[in-house]
Design a protein around this motif. Structure first.
Motif, PDB file in Angstrom:
ATOM      1  N   MET A 116      47.684  59.740  44.983  1.00 34.95           N
ATOM      2  CA  MET A 116      48.772  59.140  44.194  1.00 34.95           C
ATOM      3  C   MET A 116      50.048  59.966  44.246  1.00 34.95           C
ATOM      4  O   MET A 116      51.138  59.434  44.102  1.00 34.95           O
ATOM      5  N   ILE A 117      49.908  61.286  44.397  1.00 36.55           N
ATOM      6  CA  ILE A 117      51.110  62.116  44.336  1.00 36.55           C
ATOM      7  C   ILE A 117      51.684  62.438  45.715  1.00 36.55           C
ATOM      8  O   ILE A 117      52.752  63.018  45.810  1.00 36.55           O
ATOM      9  N   VAL A 118      50.973  62.044  46.769  1.00 36.82           N
ATOM     10  CA  VAL A 118      51.468  62.366  48.111  1.00 36.82           C
ATOM     11  C   VAL A 118      52.526  61.344  48.526  1.00 36.82           C
ATOM     12  O   VAL A 118      52.271  60.140  48.493  1.00 36.82           O
ATOM     13  N   PRO A 119      53.737  61.786  48.900  1.00 39.82           N
ATOM     14  CA  PRO A 119      54.760  60.834  49.319  1.00 39.82           C
ATOM     15  C   PRO A 119      54.432  60.232  50.686  1.00 39.82           C
ATOM     16  O   PRO A 119      53.750  60.855  51.503  1.00 39.82           O
ATOM     17  N   PHE A 120      54.915  59.019  50.903  1.00 34.69           N
ATOM     18  CA  PHE A 120      54.598  58.284  52.127  1.00 34.69           C
ATOM     19  C   PHE A 120      55.018  59.029  53.389  1.00 34.69           C
ATOM     20  O   PHE A 120      54.369  58.930  54.432  1.00 34.69           O
ATOM     21  N   GLN A 121      56.107  59.806  53.299  1.00 33.96           N
ATOM     22  CA  GLN A 121      56.615  60.525  54.469  1.00 33.96           C
ATOM     23  C   GLN A 121      55.558  61.458  55.069  1.00 33.96           C
ATOM     24  O   GLN A 121      55.580  61.736  56.263  1.00 33.96           O
ATOM     25  N   MET A 122      54.633  61.933  54.232  1.00 37.71           N
ATOM     26  CA  MET A 122      53.600  62.852  54.712  1.00 37.71           C
ATOM     27  C   MET A 122      52.683  62.169  55.728  1.00 37.71           C
ATOM     28  O   MET A 122      52.227  62.796  56.677  1.00 37.71           O
TER      29      MET A 122
ATOM     30  N   GLY B 212      63.875  60.142  41.871  1.00 39.50           N
ATOM     31  CA  GLY B 212      65.048  60.732  42.511  1.00 39.50           C
ATOM     32  C   GLY B 212      64.678  61.499  43.769  1.00 39.50           C
ATOM     33  O   GLY B 212      65.322  61.346  44.804  1.00 39.50           O
ATOM     34  N   PHE B 213      63.614  62.282  43.687  1.00 33.22           N
ATOM     35  CA  PHE B 213      63.233  63.091  44.846  1.00 33.22           C
ATOM     36  C   PHE B 213      62.714  62.246  45.998  1.00 33.22           C
ATOM     37  O   PHE B 213      62.924  62.571  47.157  1.00 33.22           O
ATOM     38  N   LYS B 214      62.003  61.148  45.685  1.00 35.77           N
ATOM     39  CA  LYS B 214      61.394  60.352  46.747  1.00 35.77           C
ATOM     40  C   LYS B 214      62.321  59.275  47.294  1.00 35.77           C
ATOM     41  O   LYS B 214      61.927  58.526  48.186  1.00 35.77           O
ATOM     42  N   LEU B 215      63.533  59.168  46.771  1.00 39.65           N
ATOM     43  CA  LEU B 215      64.412  58.054  47.132  1.00 39.65           C
ATOM     44  C   LEU B 215      64.601  57.945  48.647  1.00 39.65           C
ATOM     45  O   LEU B 215      64.920  58.916  49.315  1.00 39.65           O
ATOM     46  N   TYR B 216      64.366  56.753  49.174  1.00 39.25           N
ATOM     47  CA  TYR B 216      64.568  56.548  50.599  1.00 39.25           C
ATOM     48  C   TYR B 216      65.353  55.265  50.897  1.00 39.25           C
ATOM     49  O   TYR B 216      66.446  55.323  51.486  1.00 39.25           O
ATOM     50  N   ASP B 217      64.787  54.118  50.499  1.00 42.97           N
ATOM     51  CA  ASP B 217      65.369  52.817  50.856  1.00 42.97           C
ATOM     52  C   ASP B 217      66.844  52.709  50.463  1.00 42.97           C
ATOM     53  O   ASP B 217      67.679  52.271  51.261  1.00 42.97           O
ATOM     54  N   GLN B 218      67.132  53.087  49.204  1.00 49.19           N
ATOM     55  CA  GLN B 218      68.498  52.960  48.700  1.00 49.19           C
ATOM     56  C   GLN B 218      69.446  53.847  49.502  1.00 49.19           C
ATOM     57  O   GLN B 218      70.568  53.462  49.817  1.00 49.19           O
ATOM     58  N   ASN B 219      68.977  55.046  49.823  1.00 51.25           N
ATOM     59  CA  ASN B 219      69.752  55.993  50.612  1.00 51.25           C
ATOM     60  C   ASN B 219      70.057  55.418  51.999  1.00 51.25           C
ATOM     61  O   ASN B 219      71.190  55.458  52.468  1.00 51.25           O
ATOM     62  N   LEU B 220      69.042  54.827  52.608  1.00 51.79           N
ATOM     63  CA  LEU B 220      69.214  54.244  53.943  1.00 51.79           C
ATOM     64  C   LEU B 220      70.207  53.088  53.927  1.00 51.79           C
ATOM     65  O   LEU B 220      71.118  53.025  54.760  1.00 51.79           O
ATOM     66  N   ALA B 221      70.067  52.184  52.953  1.00 53.14           N
ATOM     67  CA  ALA B 221      70.917  50.994  52.955  1.00 53.14           C
ATOM     68  C   ALA B 221      72.331  51.304  52.460  1.00 53.14           C
ATOM     69  O   ALA B 221      73.287  50.704  52.934  1.00 53.14           O
ATOM     70  N   LEU B 222      72.472  52.245  51.520  1.00 55.05           N
ATOM     71  CA  LEU B 222      73.809  52.490  50.964  1.00 55.05           C
ATOM     72  C   LEU B 222      74.673  53.324  51.902  1.00 55.05           C
ATOM     73  O   LEU B 222      75.795  52.955  52.210  1.00 55.05           O
ATOM     74  N   THR B 223      74.163  54.474  52.357  1.00 55.39           N
ATOM     75  CA  THR B 223      75.022  55.345  53.154  1.00 55.39           C
ATOM     76  C   THR B 223      74.433  55.671  54.517  1.00 55.39           C
ATOM     77  O   THR B 223      75.160  56.122  55.394  1.00 55.39           O
ATOM     78  N   ALA B 224      73.114  55.511  54.675  1.00 55.84           N
ATOM     79  CA  ALA B 224      72.412  55.902  55.904  1.00 55.84           C
ATOM     80  C   ALA B 224      72.709  57.354  56.273  1.00 55.84           C
ATOM     81  O   ALA B 224      72.648  57.740  57.435  1.00 55.84           O
ATOM     82  N   GLY B 225      73.050  58.162  55.273  1.00 53.14           N
ATOM     83  CA  GLY B 225      73.298  59.584  55.522  1.00 53.14           C
ATOM     84  C   GLY B 225      74.729  59.910  55.893  1.00 53.14           C
ATOM     85  O   GLY B 225      75.101  61.074  55.984  1.00 53.14           O
ATOM     86  N   LEU B 262      56.548  70.007  47.365  1.00 48.03           N
ATOM     87  CA  LEU B 262      57.594  69.906  46.344  1.00 48.03           C
ATOM     88  C   LEU B 262      57.278  68.797  45.335  1.00 48.03           C
ATOM     89  O   LEU B 262      57.305  69.014  44.105  1.00 48.03           O
ATOM     90  N   VAL B 263      56.941  67.612  45.847  1.00 46.92           N
ATOM     91  CA  VAL B 263      56.643  66.484  44.966  1.00 46.92           C
ATOM     92  C   VAL B 263      55.367  66.757  44.164  1.00 46.92           C
ATOM     93  O   VAL B 263      55.288  66.450  42.973  1.00 46.92           O
ATOM     94  N   ALA B 264      54.373  67.377  44.811  1.00 45.10           N
ATOM     95  CA  ALA B 264      53.124  67.678  44.119  1.00 45.10           C
ATOM     96  C   ALA B 264      53.359  68.681  42.995  1.00 45.10           C
ATOM     97  O   ALA B 264      52.731  68.597  41.933  1.00 45.10           O
ATOM     98  N   MET B 265      54.272  69.629  43.228  1.00 41.73           N
ATOM     99  CA  MET B 265      54.568  70.614  42.186  1.00 41.73           C
ATOM    100  C   MET B 265      55.166  69.938  40.958  1.00 41.73           C
ATOM    101  O   MET B 265      54.813  70.273  39.826  1.00 41.73           O
ATOM    102  N   ILE B 266      56.047  68.969  41.182  1.00 42.98           N
ATOM    103  CA  ILE B 266      56.618  68.234  40.049  1.00 42.98           C
ATOM    104  C   ILE B 266      55.510  67.512  39.292  1.00 42.98           C
ATOM    105  O   ILE B 266      55.444  67.539  38.064  1.00 42.98           O
ATOM    106  N   ALA B 267      54.587  66.885  40.042  1.00 35.85           N
ATOM    107  CA  ALA B 267      53.499  66.147  39.406  1.00 35.85           C
ATOM    108  C   ALA B 267      52.578  67.075  38.617  1.00 35.85           C
ATOM    109  O   ALA B 267      52.142  66.750  37.508  1.00 35.85           O
ATOM    110  N   LEU B 268      52.285  68.247  39.185  1.00 33.06           N
ATOM    111  CA  LEU B 268      51.409  69.197  38.479  1.00 33.06           C
ATOM    112  C   LEU B 268      52.078  69.720  37.215  1.00 33.06           C
ATOM    113  O   LEU B 268      51.432  69.873  36.180  1.00 33.06           O
ATOM    114  N   LEU B 269      53.388  69.965  37.315  1.00 42.74           N
ATOM    115  CA  LEU B 269      54.142  70.409  36.145  1.00 42.74           C
ATOM    116  C   LEU B 269      54.068  69.358  35.040  1.00 42.74           C
ATOM    117  O   LEU B 269      53.886  69.672  33.860  1.00 42.74           O
TER     118      LEU B 269
END
Lengths: 277, 281
Positions: A116-122, B212-225, B262-269
């Motif tokens: 559940m916590i693993v992001p899809f990019q992984m 916020g950390f996992k954001l992808y789709d919105q980033n791609l469609a709005l600015t594409a970087g 990084l994402v897992a650390m946020i979840a564990l916190l």
């Protein structure tokens, strides 16, 4: 009393302003979908009239460029089939790993929670390779990928609910001679209904709007709605903003209808998902 | 009973587990292994140790930039979303006309997918910037604030719904007692309402941070970087590393491992703070 009235009016005014902020972008897209593509960039906030008004041209061009109707069909099929199979298979899995205690079921449970916590990019790169190797890169195979990737949250939520069901009910059924299959489908499954609605809604929202997985696995041959919309951007050419506006409207209409019809369930489901997830 | 169920492993557990193995367990392990490998062709793979992890930061500075961009975005959007959502929840739990209609409208953007959202806001933001003869691709600051506004538009309604549910759970006699004691609204807010909804605040803070950390789709469609990777967030940077340069699959995978940690650390916190709160109560 009078003071209360004034503060109510101020609050009401603020709420109306915020409602306008929420509705404004949707309205702009709707208005622009009837405007010629050059006018969209030069005067995006004006009402289309005279030269700027192009009638349904954007819609017909957009439909032709994106194949929107087949995209709608793929999105609908993939979402409905995946959600149905996720509900069936993960409720069975959750019941099994909750009722059978042991090291194996413990490991399965923690692996599911971990997923559940693993992001899809992984996993996206290797998953799309495996999908390709196993010929899962089609509208049927992708369902298996969704079941696998959605299994974590769904099993976790089902298992949380099953833990709270008294064992006595299932034991009574088994003493009456029912096997595990009958017990599950006739005693346990009906009790999971409210959790199933929550899981169905969360997964519907995820799969319907998902872009990366269908793009990477089936995107070249079968486009779902998000893939079809992003496809309008093309390679290096300019985006046809007229067609884009029309397709955005068509993409939003089913979602808004779904929302207005199932609003209560959706908000309840989202709430339950937030608290448990 | 347990024994009789146990025999049915193949029927109850196996189908879902096969899917789980195919789409998560094997790709995860394989991906982890690949992060230590270099690709010369897609099938010719050699073990290179931590080289990919070093290259993730040294081959260009986009990944580091993406990290700080994502961090800044997460901080700003978490603060703004939660303040606005909480304020709306407070307003809509008081007796003003039309609360249900407002709730329905405010929550709606949450259902619209990221790609669609990104394009909607690109039109609005470019439309506003057109008055100054600019576009969103001119300056990274436009992209940053564009993403913040978009994220607020999408998430405020969701968080508001969570806050409303929490506020409505506060026992009314508590608030009535405070009224009798002559407490004004700010005192009630500080002493009763905020402490009572604290668990929901924790949930919303973590939800918005992870979003916020996992954001992808919105980033791609709005600015594409654009411009020049300056508005590229972590997820988009990882995607571009994988798919826009040949031979960089290992580096992309190493970045993905770092991102996962990084994402897992946020979840564990999050798990840690909510568990600790449960024990305290």
């Amino acid at each position: 009393m009078k003071k209360k009235n004034i503060s109510t009016y101020i609050l009401l005014l603020l709420m109306l302003i915020f409602a306008a902020f929420v509705l404004f972008p949707i309205l702009v897209v709707l208005i622009n979908s009837f405007k010629g593509r050059l006018f969209i960039s030069s005067e995006p906030f004006s009402i289309p009239k005279g030269d700027a008004f192009v009638g349904m041209t954007n819609y017909t061009e957009g439909l032709a460029k994106t194949g929107f109707f087949s995209a709608f069909g793929y999105s609908l099929w993939i979402t409905v089939a995946s959600v149905a199979i996720i509900l069936l298979l993960t409720s069975m899995l959750a019941w099994y790993i909750t009722r059978v205690k042991g090291i194996v079921t413990q490991i399965i449970y923690y692996a599911l929670v971990f997923s559940m916590i693993v992001p899809f990019q992984m996993v996206m790169f290797t998953m799309s390779k495996i999908a390709n190797m196993l010929s899962l890169d089609n509208p049927v195979g992708i369902i298996i990928l969704y079941v696998g990737f959605g299994a974590g949250m769904a099993s976790f939520m089902f298992s949380g609910f099953i833990k709270g069901i008294p064992l006595a009910l299932e034991e009574a059924a088994m003493i009456d001679g029912a096997g595990p299959v009958t017990t599950f489908f006739q005693v346990v499954l009906p009790m999971l209904k409210s959790t199933a609605v929550t899981i169905a809604i969360l997964n519907t929202m995820w799969i319907w709007n998902d872009y990366l997985m269908p793009y990477l696995t089936i995107g070249t041959n079968y486009r779902t709605i998000p893939v079809a919309i992003q496809y309008l951007r093309g390679g290096y050419g300019a985006v046809d903003m007229g067609a884009m506006m029309a397709m955005l409207v068509l993409a939003m209409v089913p979602v808004i209808i779904f929302y207005l019809v199932c609003q209560k369930h959706i908000i309840k489901g989202v709430l339950a998902g937030a608290v448990k997830g | 009973m347990e024994k009789s169920i146990k025999k049915y492993f193949a029927l109850f557990a196996l189908p879902a587990l096969i899917c789980f193995l195919i789409s998560f367990v094997i790709p995860f392990i394989w991906g982890f292994v690949l992060s230590f490998c270099e690709f010369t062709t897609i099938t010719d793979v050699t073990f290179v140790g931590f080289k990919n992890y070093v290259r993730a930061f040294t081959v260009d500075n986009y990944f580091t930039h993406a990290f700080f961009f994502t961090l800044a975005f997460a901080i700003v959007s978490v603060i703004t979303i939660n303040i606005i959502a909480f304020a709306l929840a407070l307003a809509l739990t008081r007796s003003i006309p039309g609360t249900n209609a407002f709730r329905t409208i405010f929550f709606m953007p949450n259902l619209i997918g990221g790609i669609v959202l990104g394009w909607i806001w690109q039109v609005i933001i470019n439309g506003v910037l057109a008055y100054f003869e600019k576009t969103i691709a001119v300056d990274a600051a436009y992209g940053f604030w564009g993403l913040v506004v978009l994220m607020n538009w999408q998430n405020v309604g969701y968080m508001m719904v969570i806050y409303i549910a929490a506020i409505q759970n506060i026992p009314t006699d508590m608030l009535e007692a405070a009224d009798i004691d002559g407490a004004n609204y700010w005192t009630k807010l500080r002493k009763i309402i905020i402490p009572a909804v604290m668990p929901s605040i924790t949930i919303c803070l973590f939800l918005t941070t992870t979003n916020g950390f996992k954001l992808y789709d919105q980033n791609l469609a709005l600015t594409a970087g654009n411009p020049n990777h300056q508005t590229e967030m972590l997820a988009l940077n990882i995607f571009n590393t994988f798919y826009s340069r040949i031979g960089f699959e290992g580096v992309g995978q190493a970045k993905a491992v770092i991102f996962t940690i990084l994402v897992a650390m946020i979840a564990l916190l999050q798990l840690y703070t909510t568990r600790r709160k449960e024990i305290e109560n």
